[in-house]
Design a protein around this motif. Structure first.
Motif, PDB file in Angstrom:
ATOM      1  N   ARG A 419       0.835  -1.202   0.000  1.00  0.00           N
ATOM      2  CA  ARG A 419       0.000   0.000   0.000  1.00  0.00           C
ATOM      3  C   ARG A 419       0.868   1.249   0.000  1.00  0.00           C
ATOM      4  NH1 ARG A 419      -5.757  -0.992  -0.372  1.00  0.00           N
ATOM      5  NH2 ARG A 419      -5.932  -3.195   0.084  1.00  0.00           N
ATOM      6  N   GLN A 420       0.480   2.204  -0.816  1.00  0.00           N
ATOM      7  CA  GLN A 420       1.156   3.498  -0.802  1.00  0.00           C
ATOM      8  C   GLN A 420       0.557   4.343   0.315  1.00  0.00           C
ATOM      9  OE1 GLN A 420       0.554   6.294  -4.062  1.00  0.00           O
ATOM     10  NE2 GLN A 420       2.727   6.812  -4.049  1.00  0.00           N
ATOM     11  N   VAL A 421       1.431   4.926   1.125  1.00  0.00           N
ATOM     12  CA  VAL A 421       0.982   5.730   2.249  1.00  0.00           C
ATOM     13  C   VAL A 421       1.694   7.077   2.238  1.00  0.00           C
ATOM     14  CG1 VAL A 421       0.317   3.808   3.736  1.00  0.00           C
ATOM     15  CG2 VAL A 421       2.691   4.618   3.746  1.00  0.00           C
ATOM     16  N   ARG A 422       1.181   7.982   3.037  1.00  0.00           N
ATOM     17  CA  ARG A 422       1.721   9.337   3.128  1.00  0.00           C
ATOM     18  C   ARG A 422       2.142   9.595   4.566  1.00  0.00           C
ATOM     19  NH1 ARG A 422      -1.166  14.834   3.069  1.00  0.00           N
ATOM     20  NH2 ARG A 422       0.370  16.257   2.164  1.00  0.00           N
ATOM     21  N   GLY A 423       3.412   9.946   4.749  1.00  0.00           N
ATOM     22  CA  GLY A 423       3.936  10.198   6.087  1.00  0.00           C
ATOM     23  C   GLY A 423       4.929   9.129   6.501  1.00  0.00           C
ATOM     24  N   ARG A 424       6.165   9.553   6.791  1.00  0.00           N
ATOM     25  CA  ARG A 424       7.182   8.584   7.208  1.00  0.00           C
ATOM     26  C   ARG A 424       7.839   9.052   8.505  1.00  0.00           C
ATOM     27  NH1 ARG A 424      10.469   4.481   4.969  1.00  0.00           N
ATOM     28  NH2 ARG A 424       9.852   4.861   2.797  1.00  0.00           N
ATOM     29  N   VAL A 425       7.952   8.122   9.453  1.00  0.00           N
ATOM     30  CA  VAL A 425       8.601   8.411  10.735  1.00  0.00           C
ATOM     31  C   VAL A 425      10.117   8.424  10.528  1.00  0.00           C
ATOM     32  CG1 VAL A 425       9.014   7.566  13.080  1.00  0.00           C
ATOM     33  CG2 VAL A 425       6.710   7.433  12.079  1.00  0.00           C
ATOM     34  N   HIS A 426      10.764   9.503  10.984  1.00  0.00           N
ATOM     35  CA  HIS A 426      12.216   9.611  10.893  1.00  0.00           C
ATOM     36  C   HIS A 426      12.901   9.327  12.234  1.00  0.00           C
ATOM     37  CE1 HIS A 426      12.936  11.542   6.807  1.00  0.00           C
ATOM     38  NE2 HIS A 426      11.630  11.361   6.861  1.00  0.00           N
ATOM     39  N   ARG A 427      12.279   9.777  13.323  1.00  0.00           N
ATOM     40  CA  ARG A 427      12.903   9.565  14.631  1.00  0.00           C
ATOM     41  C   ARG A 427      11.809   9.390  15.679  1.00  0.00           C
ATOM     42  NH1 ARG A 427      17.563  14.195  15.262  1.00  0.00           N
ATOM     43  NH2 ARG A 427      18.260  12.803  16.946  1.00  0.00           N
ATOM     44  N   THR A 428      12.084   8.588  16.684  1.00  0.00           N
ATOM     45  CA  THR A 428      11.182   8.431  17.825  1.00  0.00           C
ATOM     46  C   THR A 428      11.985   8.690  19.091  1.00  0.00           C
ATOM     47  OG1 THR A 428       9.898   6.780  16.602  1.00  0.00           O
ATOM     48  CG2 THR A 428       9.562   6.892  18.979  1.00  0.00           C
ATOM     49  N   ILE A 429      11.435   9.558  19.940  1.00  0.00           N
ATOM     50  CA  ILE A 429      12.108   9.982  21.167  1.00  0.00           C
ATOM     51  C   ILE A 429      11.283   9.511  22.357  1.00  0.00           C
ATOM     52  CG2 ILE A 429      13.070  11.935  22.450  1.00  0.00           C
ATOM     53  CD1 ILE A 429      14.282  11.591  19.632  1.00  0.00           C
ATOM     54  N   LEU A 430      11.904   8.757  23.253  1.00  0.00           N
ATOM     55  CA  LEU A 430      11.239   8.268  24.459  1.00  0.00           C
ATOM     56  C   LEU A 430      11.910   8.890  25.675  1.00  0.00           C
ATOM     57  CD1 LEU A 430       9.227   6.281  25.844  1.00  0.00           C
ATOM     58  CD2 LEU A 430      11.086   4.597  25.835  1.00  0.00           C
TER      59      LEU A 430
END
Length: 477
Positions: A419-430
């Protein structure tokens, strides 16, 4: 060491989206939030996210981790790795399909022991209501659980039996005055005849789980919620027929909340998840309640847009390949569950952006509301002084196609493949530390096991109020 995070597009409360500076103490708690770029204090570690969008970390309140007991399906390591890759900083684990289920204090201890040292994001835990465990509910609340889940129909696993209406009443009596929430898988047996169609056809499976099963169950939930005044929550709403009675119930002030899932309401790559498009034996689409028709999907979207539906979650419910066998196994035989926790954000944003929802709507539906449901509203769900510095840093404009090689959760079966989607996660901060970046996990397991503090009887139970208490986290070491 104090840290400061800067960005050109930081999503804060009061509909603010623009330049901002956040300072964080050594425990990963936000100490200041300033609109605009300011000079960080001398000696502070500075991270500049530039033009990427910075939002509160997602809180997915409906995830089946399955450990202990069914770790071939999923486990804490793989589930929380996938969550981190998707910008999720907190998950809430469902009390099934692990063995043992989280229905007694001893079983909770087994769950906590299994999670130790494996969590890449923070994890909270739901308990379960099953026949004859009503005396365990208060001890489980005292141990730090925010609430419980029950089924009004067979759960799919024998070790987590469903409850009767009378047993629901017994549980609600135990929960009165506690601030806890009771979650309902809202389907009941309506005595329908077994479908006679070809089990390879999706229409046969859909006929076996008619909307009436949900509608009748939701009537029961509403009646009990209004009678006892205990917070009640409908998980994975699928039937749009129930929206009017949900609206009427909420109008009375009853403490009812409702969630739906991406697979019931979204379109991906301009292809609609609706019953008419599901190919024969495409069992990766099977879930309970089922994905329904086009008009049903449109009504669910209207309820999401209006705020009648309070939140959107994954209901990540994976299994091993032999229980699905897409393209081979028929719909009546296959396991009913969809794996998707890693892709919550881009899948939802793809359609939400097309329909005019804002980024603040996304954060409300997938962070703030889910955090409140699980009693975490004083720690999670917003970028605010005193809360954990949990952030998802992403590009909402970037388009990409989900491939099997992208999948981090254990079994690579998902209706979102290709599936083609819009929006990509680059970094996650916890809590101020990066756990995902440049397409990979960047730290050893740093997640905490989140258990609520003891002052639950002081928590307001009214609908819409922040039900969170102080949290005494246990580190997963």
């Amino acid at each position: 060491m104090e840290q400061c995070f800067l960005g050109d597009r930081v999503l804060l409360e009061d509909d603010y989206l623009g330049p901002a500076t956040l300072c964080v103490d050594g425990d990963g708690v936000i100490t200041s939030v300033t609109r605009g770029r300011v000079t960080p204090p001398e000696g502070a570690k500075v991270t500049d996210f530039g033009p990427l969008l910075v939002m509160p970390g997602l809180v997915d309140s409906h995830v089946h981790v399955n450990e202990p007991g069914r770790t071939a399906w999923e486990g804490f390591d793989s589930a929380t790795r996938a969550a981190a890759a998707g910008g999720i900083t907190t998950i809430v684990d469902m009390p099934l399909n692990s063995i043992p289920p989280t229905t007694t204090p001893a079983n909770l201890e087994a769950k906590l022991a299994a999670a130790a040292g494996q969590c890449h994001v923070d994890v909270a835990f739901w308990g379960g209501v099953v026949p004859d465990n009503s005396t365990c509910l208060r001890p489980l609340l005292a141990a730090g659980l925010p609430g419980f889940k029950c089924f009004l129909i067979h759960s799919g696993v024998d070790e987590f039996p469903h409850v009767t209406a009378d047993q629901v009443e017994t549980a609600l009596q135990q929960l009165q005055g506690t601030g806890a929430v009771l979650l309902f898988h809202a389907e009941v047996d309506v005595g329908a005849s077994p479908p006679g169609g070809d089990p390879r056809h999706y229409s046969t499976f859909l006929a076996s789980r008619p909307r009436k099963m949900e509608n009748e169950a939701i009537k029961i939930v509403i009646e009990k919620c209004q009678k006892y005044g205990v917070r009640c929550h409908i998980v994975h709403l699928s039937s749009s027929d129930a929206l009017d009675m949900i609206r009427e119930c909420k109008a009375t002030g009853a403490p009812l909340t409702v969630e739906t899932c991406n697979h019931y309401a979204t379109t991906c790559g301009y292809l609609t998840f609706q019953s008419a498009e599901v190919p024969d034996c495409a069992t990766q689409y099977k879930c309970c309640p089922p994905i329904r028709e086009t008009e049903n999907r449109e009504a669910l979207w209207a309820a999401v847009q209006s705020g009648l539906v309070d939140m959107v979650v994954s209901d990540h419910s994976p299994c091993t390949l032999d229980l699905k066998q897409p393209g081979v196994m028929d719909f009546m035989e296959a396991w009913g569950g969809i794996a998707s926790v890693q892709f919550d954000l881009p899948v939802f944003w793809t359609e939400a952006s097309r329909r005019g929802l804002s980024l603040h709507d996304v954060s409300r539906l997938m962070s703030a509301s889910t955090a409140r449901l699980a009693g975490l509203g004083r720690r999670k769900g917003a970028l605010r002084v005193g809360l954990d510095a949990d952030m998802v840093v992403w590009d909402p404009e970037e388009e990409w196609t989900i491939a099997e090689g992208d999948i981090i959760f254990k079994n690579k079966i998902s209706p979102y493949l290709a599936r083609q989607v819009r929006g990509r996660v680059h970094r996650t901060i916890l809590r101020g530390s990066e756990i995902f970046g440049s397409g990979q996990l960047t730290s050893p397991p740093a997640g905490q096991k989140l258990l609520l503090g003891p002052k639950r009887d002081e928590v307001p139970a009214e609908a819409g109020e922040d039900n969170s208490t102080a949290i005494e986290p246990q580190t997963s070491q």
